[in-house]
Design an enzyme around this catalytic site. Sequence first.
Site, mmCIF file in Angstrom:
data_model
loop_
_atom_site.group_PDB
_atom_site.id
_atom_site.type_symbol
_atom_site.label_atom_id
_atom_site.label_comp_id
_atom_site.label_asym_id
_atom_site.label_seq_id
_atom_site.Cartn_x
_atom_site.Cartn_y
_atom_site.Cartn_z
ATOM 1 N N TYR A 26 0.853 -1.189 0.000
ATOM 2 C CA TYR A 26 0.000 0.000 0.000
ATOM 3 C C TYR A 26 0.886 1.236 0.000
ATOM 4 C CZ TYR A 26 -3.562 3.351 1.506
ATOM 5 O OH TYR A 26 -4.415 4.423 1.598
ATOM 6 N N ASP B 275 9.350 3.915 0.054
ATOM 7 C CA ASP B 275 8.182 4.494 0.723
ATOM 8 C C ASP B 275 8.395 4.293 2.216
ATOM 9 O OD1 ASP B 275 5.827 5.083 1.936
ATOM 10 O OD2 ASP B 275 4.558 3.935 0.570
ATOM 11 N N LYS C 106 3.367 10.313 8.288
ATOM 12 C CA LYS C 106 2.988 9.744 9.588
ATOM 13 C C LYS C 106 3.830 10.287 10.743
ATOM 14 C CE LYS C 106 0.608 5.663 7.867
ATOM 15 N NZ LYS C 106 -0.731 5.430 8.275
HETATM 16 C C1 LIG Z 1 3.513 2.602 3.355
HETATM 17 C C2 LIG Z 1 2.459 3.659 3.202
HETATM 18 N N1 LIG Z 1 2.546 4.531 2.195
HETATM 19 C C3 LIG Z 1 1.646 5.503 2.012
HETATM 20 C C4 LIG Z 1 0.561 5.622 2.858
HETATM 21 C C5 LIG Z 1 -0.443 6.695 2.642
HETATM 22 O O1 LIG Z 1 -0.333 7.668 3.629
HETATM 23 P P1 LIG Z 1 -1.563 8.629 3.950
HETATM 24 O O2 LIG Z 1 -2.605 7.803 4.612
HETATM 25 O O3 LIG Z 1 -0.981 9.685 4.826
HETATM 26 O O4 LIG Z 1 -2.035 9.182 2.633
HETATM 27 C C6 LIG Z 1 0.431 4.736 3.937
HETATM 28 C C7 LIG Z 1 -0.702 4.835 4.860
HETATM 29 O O5 LIG Z 1 -0.945 3.994 5.682
HETATM 30 C C8 LIG Z 1 1.401 3.725 4.099
HETATM 31 O O6 LIG Z 1 1.311 2.822 5.101
#
Ligand SMILES: Cc1ncc(COP(=O)(O)O)c(C=O)c1O
Length: 461
Positions: A153, A255, A283
């Site tokens: 994700y 990421d 986060k």
């Molecule tokens: C690995 C990863 N990338 C991107 C995101 C997306 O972040 P956001 O919810 O702040 O858009 C998340 C969200 O849980 C994530 O776990």
Amino acid sequence: MYEALKREIQSFENRTPGSHAAHQRASHRLPLGVGSNFRIYEPYPIFVRDALGGRLHDLDGNEYVDFNLCFGALMAGHCHPAVVRAVEERFKTGTMFGMPHELEAELAEEICARFPVEQVRFANSGTEATMHAIRLARGVTGRDRIIKTEGAYHGVHDSVMVSVKPKPDQFGDPEAPAQVPSSAGVPAGTIANTLVAPFNNLQAVERLFERYPGEVAAVIVEPIMMNVGICMPEAGYLSGLRQLSSRHGALLIFDEVKTGAKLARGGACEYFGVKPDLVCLAKSIGGGFPLAAFASSKAVMDAIAEHKVFHAGTYNTNPVVMAAGLATLRQVLTPAAYDHINRLNQRLVDGHRKIITQAGLSAYAIGAGANGALMLYPRPLRNYRDWIAIDVDLWKHYWFGMVNRGVLPQAHWWDEQWTISVAHTEADIDRHLAAFAEVAPALARAQQERSPKAESVRAGS
Ligand SMILES: Cc1ncc(COP(=O)(O)O)c(C=O)c1O
């Protein structure tokens, strides 16, 4: 649904009538009654009254030791005093300008001091960070395709809404997974440009590079897959991706939305000693505020400076969020904080291991930095397809059992993990373990009764 699970859910319903009523009301005006699809679960989600430090209260006044911490976004804990002070100061001097101010460079310098990057641009969510990083990689390379991990994700923009949780009847060959749309509304052309490889499988990535020579702009990977509990990269996997990306002229994007602050001061780059071309952060760097960033070398970021790749946003670098980020990185996520959290996490993981053995549960516990998870799986996960075999009812039994004993062990959903915050104490860890020790024997019993072996014995008797 089996009896022991039914009893835990009944107990949850008895304790949380306020959440039930709030959810019924919200469902009239919000699809699913929630503000983000990840927040809905059966029978209804816990509605929050307030939270402070490592504690959270629901609408009925039940207290939880909170290890969910907003899907891992609060390594600082709720309302850390240093973050609150910094934000309160900023409230008095303007909350957004849409004009430059000095905190931007200060925070960029902090990030460059922690991660192997030279320049930073800020955003407001992890989704934005990965979206801009991918566009930048496409702009720099002049290529359209990307490679992502099956089951990973990276937020909700179109390019990454592919094979997030593909179903077995759709996902095809394990060595060459299908590109499965994860939402209606994602254009077919976008899906075609998002190639999919299993985690921990360098050969599959190499085959994609060979099949699409000169077409892949970037490989985007979460260095530890944290959308399937915790799935660690095997030795050589991340460095192998580094080599393959370089060899084929693609950029490697880490990421680090989840891993960034929480594995080490310099995130997964430091933890695994691998230098990607682009890092995405969000986060926990914001200490409870919507802060995100993507960062890279000057050579890559020059595509923005040269007006080749466009990046903008009204809310970017608003001073309130910048102040929260600065307080978080300078005053909260200090070397001492990492020591404290690593120690607590070790205690939690060790305690879990002991209880798992005592109860005879077929499961394992794993920790990395501030993150950890109980994995109801007999051996370390290698990729998404291992994870789908997890017994979901058994996991629900665990989650509701813990919640009914005052511990929010992680976000609801068996793809998440726990987070330790600077606000947690040894007593909180022991409370977590005491709750698990109460739940584990019933889990082990249910697991044995539900195992295919037990079923065939029952069927044959
Ligand atoms: C690995 C990863 N990338 C991107 C995101 C997306 O972040 P956001 O919810 O702040 O858009 C998340 C969200 O849980 C994530 O776990």
